[in-house]
Scaffold this motif. Structure first.
Motif, PDB file in Angstrom:
ATOM      1  N   CYS A  85      27.959  68.814  43.775  1.00 29.24           N
ATOM      2  CA  CYS A  85      26.546  69.025  44.125  1.00 29.24           C
ATOM      3  C   CYS A  85      26.188  70.501  43.922  1.00 29.24           C
ATOM      4  O   CYS A  85      25.094  70.841  43.455  1.00 29.24           O
ATOM      5  N   CYS A  88      24.559  72.380  40.835  1.00 27.92           N
ATOM      6  CA  CYS A  88      23.114  72.455  40.661  1.00 27.92           C
ATOM      7  C   CYS A  88      22.414  73.007  41.899  1.00 27.92           C
ATOM      8  O   CYS A  88      21.199  73.185  41.872  1.00 27.92           O
ATOM      9  N   HIS A  89      23.158  73.215  42.959  1.00 28.66           N
ATOM     10  CA  HIS A  89      22.556  73.686  44.220  1.00 28.66           C
ATOM     11  C   HIS A  89      23.435  74.807  44.783  1.00 28.66           C
ATOM     12  O   HIS A  89      24.350  74.558  45.561  1.00 28.66           O
ATOM     13  N   ARG A 112      14.060  67.469  35.195  1.00 30.77           N
ATOM     14  CA  ARG A 112      13.435  68.228  36.277  1.00 30.77           C
ATOM     15  C   ARG A 112      14.269  69.423  36.722  1.00 30.77           C
ATOM     16  O   ARG A 112      15.469  69.484  36.530  1.00 30.77           O
ATOM     17  N   ASN A 123      12.186  66.455  55.743  1.00 29.93           N
ATOM     18  CA  ASN A 123      11.379  65.836  54.670  1.00 29.93           C
ATOM     19  C   ASN A 123      11.004  64.401  55.013  1.00 29.93           C
ATOM     20  O   ASN A 123      11.849  63.630  55.458  1.00 29.93           O
ATOM     21  N   ASN A 127      12.770  64.421  46.527  1.00 30.38           N
ATOM     22  CA  ASN A 127      12.601  64.681  45.095  1.00 30.38           C
ATOM     23  C   ASN A 127      11.162  65.125  44.807  1.00 30.38           C
ATOM     24  O   ASN A 127      10.321  65.190  45.699  1.00 30.38           O
ATOM     25  N   TRP A 128      10.907  65.474  43.544  1.00 31.24           N
ATOM     26  CA  TRP A 128       9.611  66.052  43.196  1.00 31.24           C
ATOM     27  C   TRP A 128       8.473  65.053  43.348  1.00 31.24           C
ATOM     28  O   TRP A 128       7.340  65.440  43.635  1.00 31.24           O
ATOM     29  N   ARG A 300       5.008  66.411  44.781  1.00 33.40           N
ATOM     30  CA  ARG A 300       5.079  66.838  46.183  1.00 33.40           C
ATOM     31  C   ARG A 300       5.044  68.367  46.216  1.00 33.40           C
ATOM     32  O   ARG A 300       5.717  69.008  45.415  1.00 33.40           O
TER      33      ARG A 300
HETATM   34  C1  HEC Z   1      22.848  67.849  37.617  1.00 32.11           C
HETATM   35  C2  HEC Z   1      22.355  68.696  38.668  1.00 32.11           C
HETATM   36  C3  HEC Z   1      22.368  68.134  40.064  1.00 32.11           C
HETATM   37  C4  HEC Z   1      23.436  67.669  40.788  1.00 32.11           C
HETATM   38  C5  HEC Z   1      24.892  67.560  40.334  1.00 32.11           C
HETATM   39  C6  HEC Z   1      22.945  67.356  42.093  1.00 32.11           C
HETATM   40  N1  HEC Z   1      21.593  67.604  42.158  1.00 32.11           N
HETATM   41 FE1  HEC Z   1      20.404  67.406  43.765  1.00 32.11          FE
HETATM   42  N2  HEC Z   1      18.763  67.714  42.617  1.00 32.11           N
HETATM   43  C7  HEC Z   1      18.782  68.014  41.276  1.00 32.11           C
HETATM   44  C8  HEC Z   1      17.439  67.847  40.717  1.00 32.11           C
HETATM   45  C9  HEC Z   1      17.042  68.075  39.280  1.00 32.11           C
HETATM   46  C10 HEC Z   1      16.603  67.442  41.773  1.00 32.11           C
HETATM   47  C11 HEC Z   1      15.130  67.000  41.666  1.00 32.11           C
HETATM   48  C12 HEC Z   1      15.208  65.528  41.251  1.00 32.11           C
HETATM   49  C13 HEC Z   1      13.900  64.843  40.936  1.00 32.11           C
HETATM   50  O1  HEC Z   1      12.841  65.226  41.414  1.00 32.11           O
HETATM   51  O2  HEC Z   1      13.932  63.843  40.191  1.00 32.11           O
HETATM   52  C14 HEC Z   1      17.470  67.374  42.966  1.00 32.11           C
HETATM   53  C15 HEC Z   1      17.017  67.025  44.237  1.00 32.11           C
HETATM   54  C16 HEC Z   1      17.857  66.958  45.347  1.00 32.11           C
HETATM   55  C17 HEC Z   1      17.401  66.702  46.694  1.00 32.11           C
HETATM   56  C18 HEC Z   1      15.963  66.522  47.133  1.00 32.11           C
HETATM   57  C19 HEC Z   1      15.463  67.732  47.878  1.00 32.11           C
HETATM   58  C20 HEC Z   1      14.069  67.555  48.411  1.00 32.11           C
HETATM   59  O3  HEC Z   1      13.513  68.486  49.008  1.00 32.11           O
HETATM   60  O4  HEC Z   1      13.501  66.474  48.231  1.00 32.11           O
HETATM   61  C21 HEC Z   1      18.509  66.649  47.502  1.00 32.11           C
HETATM   62  C22 HEC Z   1      18.551  66.413  48.992  1.00 32.11           C
HETATM   63  C23 HEC Z   1      19.656  66.859  46.651  1.00 32.11           C
HETATM   64  N3  HEC Z   1      19.228  67.051  45.349  1.00 32.11           N
HETATM   65  C24 HEC Z   1      20.968  66.830  47.093  1.00 32.11           C
HETATM   66  C25 HEC Z   1      22.069  66.741  46.236  1.00 32.11           C
HETATM   67  C26 HEC Z   1      23.402  66.350  46.655  1.00 32.11           C
HETATM   68  C27 HEC Z   1      23.841  66.053  48.091  1.00 32.11           C
HETATM   69  C28 HEC Z   1      24.176  66.344  45.536  1.00 32.11           C
HETATM   70  C29 HEC Z   1      25.629  65.923  45.400  1.00 32.11           C
HETATM   71  C30 HEC Z   1      25.920  64.541  45.752  1.00 32.11           C
HETATM   72  C31 HEC Z   1      23.311  66.734  44.419  1.00 32.11           C
HETATM   73  N4  HEC Z   1      22.046  66.948  44.884  1.00 32.11           N
HETATM   74  C32 HEC Z   1      23.734  66.873  43.115  1.00 32.11           C
HETATM   75  C33 HEC Z   1      19.900  68.383  40.565  1.00 32.11           C
HETATM   76  C34 HEC Z   1      21.200  68.048  40.934  1.00 32.11           C
END
Ligand code: HEC
Ligand code: HEC
Length: 402
Positions: A85, A88-89, A112, A123, A127-128, A300
C-alpha cells in the motif's frame, strides 16, 4: 426490531505499540446502521475532533492496527513482491506518491491520482467519485483484487500471496492477536480489515491551524495565514462550502452524525470541445457510476489537510502547484485548456457547480491564501513514529530529522 436499537457488546483489544485500548473493550453499537459508536479503543483524538464511527464488522483494536501497519508496508502484499500500500501512499507526502497518476505493481497505469490517507476514518464516501463504497475495508479490496488496473495483483493469486503470511511465525502471532476468536485468521478479508484499521488510525489534527483554532494557541498562525483563513471562509471565494468542517471536506460522518452527507461537484476542470465532457477512462467522476448527464465531471471534494505535501493536484494530477489550483483554476472560475485533445473552457462547462464563479485576488491576497493552505500541514503527523514503515525501507520527510 426497534430501528434505533443500541446494544452493548464485548470484544478483545490487544495492548501493543501505538494504538490504545484495554484487553476487554466495551462498545456501544447502533445496529440499524451497523456502526460501533463508542469503544475502549483510544483514537488519541486531537482537540476539537469528534469520535469516528467504527464499522460493526471491523471494530478497532490496537492489535489490529499494529498488524495492519506491517501489512500496509509489506511488499509481500503484491503478486511480484515489489509493492505494498505504501508504494502509492507514503507518509512523507501525507500518504500520496508524488505521481500524476498511480502505477501498479506490474506497471499498469492507474487513471487517477493517489489519494491522501488523512482522517479517512471520518469519510462517508471513498475514492475520488465512488458513491457505493461504505467502509475502509471494502475500499482496501480494490487495490488488492482490482484488475482494471492491476494494483497489487491479488486476482487469481490469492492463495499464493496468503502463503507468504501463513508461513511466517511473526504474522501467525500478529493475526492471532488481531483476530483472537478465529481458527484460520490469515485470509484476505482479515487482511483488508487490518490494513483498514491501520488506515483509520491515521489521524491528523495538530497543524498550526488546529493549534490556533482548537488548541487556543493565539499565535500559531502567521498574520498572513490569518488573512488567508478569512478569505478561505468568505462568500467571495466559497472554498469552505465544499472543503468545510474540521476535516476540510464535505463527505464526513462521526458519532454525532444523523444522515451522512455525500456530495460530488464539477469544478470546471474540463469542458472538452464545449460539450461539458471530461476525459474518458476514469476521468468522468460520478457519471461513471450513474451515467446521468448532470453527473459528468463530478468528484468528491477531498480534504485539504496537508495539501502542501500532496502535489500534483486533482483526481488526475493535472495541476502541478497550489498556486495554479488557486489562480488558473478557481480564480478564473474554471480551467482553460487552449490546445490539444482536451481543449475547452472549463469556465463554461454546463455541469459546473454554481459555487465556482471566479474571483479576483491581489498578489498579497494570493500569498495569504497559500500561507493559509500551508498552515494545514501537520508535521507531528508526517513524522509520527506510529505510522512509519516498520521495515525501515520507506524514507521519512527530511523535516523529520531536524
Ligand atoms: C497502485 C497504487 C496504489 C496502491 C498499491 C494502493 N493505493 Fe490506495 N489509492 C490509490 C489511488 C489511485 C486512489 C484513488 C482511487 C480512485 O479514486 O479510483 C486510492 C485511494 C485510496 C483510499 C481512499 C481514500 C479516500 O479518502 O477516499 C484508501 C483508503 C486507500 N487508497 C487505501 C489503500 C490501502 C489500504 C492500500 C493497500 C491495501 C492501497 N490503498 C494501495 C493508489 C493506490
Ligand atoms: C463546488 C465545490 C468546491 C468549491 C467551492 C471549492 N472546491 Fe476545491 N475541490 C472540489 C472538488 C470536487 C475537488 C476535486 C476536483 C477534481 O479532481 O476534479 C477539489 C479539489 C481541490 C484541490 C486539490 C485537492 C487534491 O488533493 O488534489 C485543492 C487544493 C482545492 N480544491 C482548493 C480549493 C480552494 C482553495 C477553494 C476556494 C478558492 C476551493 N477548493 C473551492 C470542490 C470545491
Amino acid at each position: 426490531m426497534n430501528k434505533n436499537f443500541y446494544g452493548i457488546i464485548l470484544f478483545a483489544l490487544g495492548l501493543v505499540g501505538c494504538g490504545g485500548g484495554s484487553e476487554e473493550g466495551i462498545a456501544t453499537i447502533n445496529q440499524s446502521q451497523a456502526f460501533v459508536i463508542h469503544s475502549n479503543y483510544d483514537w488519541k483524538l486531537p482537540a476539537g475532533f469528534p469520535t469516528p464511527r467504527q464499522p460493526l464488522d471491523n471494530p478497532m483494536s490496537a492489535a489490529k492496527v499494529e498488524l495492519g501497519r506491517f501489512l500496509f508496508y509489506d511488499t509481500r502484499m503484491s503478486v511480484n513482491n515489489t509493492f505494498s500500500c505504501a508504494s502509492c501512499h507514503e507518509q512523507r507526502m501525507a500518504f500520496t506518491d508524488g505521481r500524476k497518476t498511480a502505477i501498479g505493481a506490474t506497471g499498469e497505469i492507474h487513471p487517477r491520482n493517489s489519494m491522501s490517507l488523512v482522517n479517512t476514518a471520518y469519510n462517508s464516501a471513498f475514492n475520488w467519485a465512488n458513491p457505493m463504497l461504505k467502509s475502509l475495508h471494502q475500499q482496501a479490496l480494490i487495490p488488492m483484487f482490482g484488475e482494471f488496473p492491476v494494483e497489487l495483483g491479488w486476482a487469481n493469486q490469492e492463495e499464493k500471496i496468503l502463503d507468504n503470511f501463513r508461513i511466517d511465525v511473526l504474522y501467525q502471532e500478529r493475526f492471532a492477536k488481531a483476530f483472537p476468536n478465529e481458527t484460520h485468521p490469515i485470509n484476505s478479508g482479515n487482511i483488508s480489515k487490518a490494513v483498514a484499521a491501520f488506515t483509520a488510525s491515521l489521524i491528523s489534527g495538530n497543524s498550526p491551524y488546529d493549534k490556533q483554532v482548537y488548541q487556543n494557541q493565539k499565535n500559531a498562525l502567521s498574520e498572513s495565514a490569518k488573512r488567508g483563513m478569512e478569505l478561505f471562509f468568505s462568500e467571495t471565494l466559497e472554498c469552505f462550502h465544499c472543503h468545510g468542517g474540521f476535516n476540510f471536506t464535505q463527505s464526513s460522518q462521526h458519532d454525532k452524525t444523523i444522515i451522512p452527507e455525500i456530495e460530488f461537484h464539477n469544478t470546471g476542470l474540463y469542458n472538452i470541445a464545449g460539450t461539458g465532457a471530461y476525459p474518458d477512462n476514469g476521468g468522468r467522476g460520478l457519471w461513471e457510476s450513474t451515467f446521468k448527464a448532470e453527473d459528468m465531471g463530478r468528484f468528491r471534494a477531498p480534504t485539504l489537510r496537508n495539501i502542501e505535501l500532496t502535489a500534483p493536484y486533482m483526481h488526475d494530477g493535472s495541476i502541478a502547484t497550489l498556486e495554479e489550483v488557486l489562480m488558473d483554476h478557481y480564480a478564473r472560475g474554471g480551467r482553460m485548456i487552449a490546445t490539444g485533445d482536451y481543449a475547452g473552457d472549463g469556465k463554461l462547462n454546463p455541469f459546473k457547480s454554481e459555487l465556482i464563479n471566479g474571483f479576483r485576488l491581489s498578489a498579497s491576497e494570493k500569498e495569504d491564501m497559500i500561507a493559509f493552505l500551508k498552515s494545514l500541514t501537520d508535521w507531528e503527523f508526517i513524522c509520527d513514529a506510529c505510522f512509519k514503515d516498520p521495515f525501515g525501507n520507506i524514507p521519512d520527510h527530511q523535516n523529520c530529522f531536524k
